[in-house]
Design an enzyme around this catalytic site. Structure first.
Site, PDB file in Angstrom:
ATOM      1  N   GLU A   1       0.838  -1.198   0.000  1.00  0.00           N
ATOM      2  CA  GLU A   1       0.000   0.000   0.000  1.00  0.00           C
ATOM      3  C   GLU A   1       0.871   1.246   0.000  1.00  0.00           C
ATOM      4  O   GLU A   1       1.911   1.281   0.660  1.00  0.00           O
ATOM      5  CB  GLU A   1      -0.896   0.016   1.241  1.00  0.00           C
ATOM      6  CG  GLU A   1      -1.760   1.260   1.349  1.00  0.00           C
ATOM      7  CD  GLU A   1      -2.558   1.308   2.641  1.00  0.00           C
ATOM      8  OE1 GLU A   1      -3.336   2.267   2.806  1.00  0.00           O
ATOM      9  OE2 GLU A   1      -2.402   0.401   3.472  1.00  0.00           O
ATOM     10  N   SER A   2       0.425   2.262  -0.726  1.00  0.00           N
ATOM     11  CA  SER A   2       1.069   3.570  -0.674  1.00  0.00           C
ATOM     12  C   SER A   2       0.050   4.593  -0.195  1.00  0.00           C
ATOM     13  O   SER A   2      -0.830   5.005  -0.967  1.00  0.00           O
ATOM     14  CB  SER A   2       1.606   3.998  -2.047  1.00  0.00           C
ATOM     15  OG  SER A   2       2.069   5.337  -1.985  1.00  0.00           O
TER      16      SER A   2
END
Length: 240
Positions: A180-181
Site C-alpha cells: 500500500e502507498s
C-alpha cells in the site's frame, strides 16, 4: 502508517456486487471457507492497494513472509508498505502490521509498524527494531477472541520479534496480504515476493481472494497470480 490517502469503500455482500464510484465489480469468495481460486484484477483509479484480499466472515488469522525490497526513491513523496491484516477491505476498521519504506528524507527509510485503524499507526523504534533492505520479514495478525488481536512481526535477519495484543471491535470480514502507498506514490521497489501466505491456517488461495493492482491514473504495480499451492505471489513495480 500515515492516514490512508484513499480507502475506497467496498462492501462484501454474498452473491452480489459492490460499487466503487461508478464501477461495478463482482464479489470474490462469500465466506471464509475453502474455494477454488480465480484471480480477478481490479484497476481502480485512486486505489492504493496491491495484493490479495480474501472476503467472507469469521477470519481468525493471516500471515505472510517477504524479503524487504531494496527500494529507490523517485521523490520525497514516495511511501509504501507490505503488510498483512484482518478487515480493511470493505470495513471501517483494520488490524494490520508490516514495514513502511518512507522517502520523505530523500532516501528510503524502513520502519516496522502496526495499526488498529481508525486509531493512528504505531511505529516501532528503529534502534530497537531495525529493518534494512534484504531482511527476511514475517508478519501475522491473529484474533484471540473477545475483540482481542495479537499482532506479530519478526525480522529473522536481525534476530528480533515484536508482539503486541490490542482490542478492537471489528467485523473480521476480510483478510489481506497487501502492498500500500498512503501517498499514492510508490518508490521503485523492483519485485517484492510474498511467501507462506496463509489465512485461518490454510493457503491464501483456498479462499478465492480478490487480486488488487494499485492505480493512480495508470497501474503503479502488478500483482502476479498465486503460486506454490496458493501461498506465494509477487508485486512488480511499474511506475510511481
Amino acid at each position: 502508517m500515515r492516514k490512508f490517502l484513499t480507502r475506497v469503500p467496498v462492501t462484501a455482500v454474498a452473491v452480489a456486487a459492490f460499487t466503487v464510484p461508478g464501477i461495478v465489480l463482482p464479489v470474490g469468495a462469500a465466506t471464509a471457507t475453502a474455494a477454488s481460486f480465480r484471480p480477478v484484477h481490479y484497476n481502480i483509479n485512486g486505489y492504493n492497494w496491491g495484493g490479495y484480499a480474501a472476503q467472507g466472515s469469521n477470519f481468525t488469522s493471516v500471515s505472510a513472509t517477504w524479503t524487504e525490497a531494496n527500494a529507490t526513491c523517485n521523490s520525497r513523496n514516495d511511501l509504501y508498505a507490505p503488510w498483512v491484516g484482518i478487515d480493511g477491505y470493505g470495513s471501517s476498521t483494520v488490524e494490520q502490521t508490516g514495514v513502511a519504506t518512507d522517502c520523505s528524507t530523500g532516501r528510503p527509510v524502513h520502519q516496522a509498524w502496526y495499526e488498529m485503524y481508525p486509531a493512528n499507526p504505531v511505529y516501532l523504534s528503529t534502534s530497537s527494531y531495525p529493518v534494512s533492505a534484504g531482511d527476511h520479514i514475517t508478519a501475522s495478525v491473529t484474533y484471540a477472541g473477545s475483540s482481542t488481536y495479537t499482532l506479530k512481526l519478526n525480522d529473522s535477519s536481525r534476530g528480533w520479534t515484536y508482539t503486541t495484543t490490542k482490542t478492537l471491535s471489528s467485523r473480521r470480514a476480510s483478510a489481506e496480504v497487501i502492498i500500500e502507498s498512503p501517498t499514492g506514490a510508490y518508490p521503485n521497489f523492483g519485485t517484492l515476493n510474498f511467501t507462506s501466505a496463509t489465512v485461518n491456517g490454510s493457503s491464501l488461495g483456498s479462499f478465492g481472494p480478490v487480486a488488487l493492482d494499485p492505480s493512480n491514473g495508470a497501474y503503479e504495480a502488478r500483482t502476479s497470480t498465486l503460486g506454490s499451492g496458493g501461498t506465494s505471489f509477487s508485486e512488480t513495480y511499474l511506475r510511481e
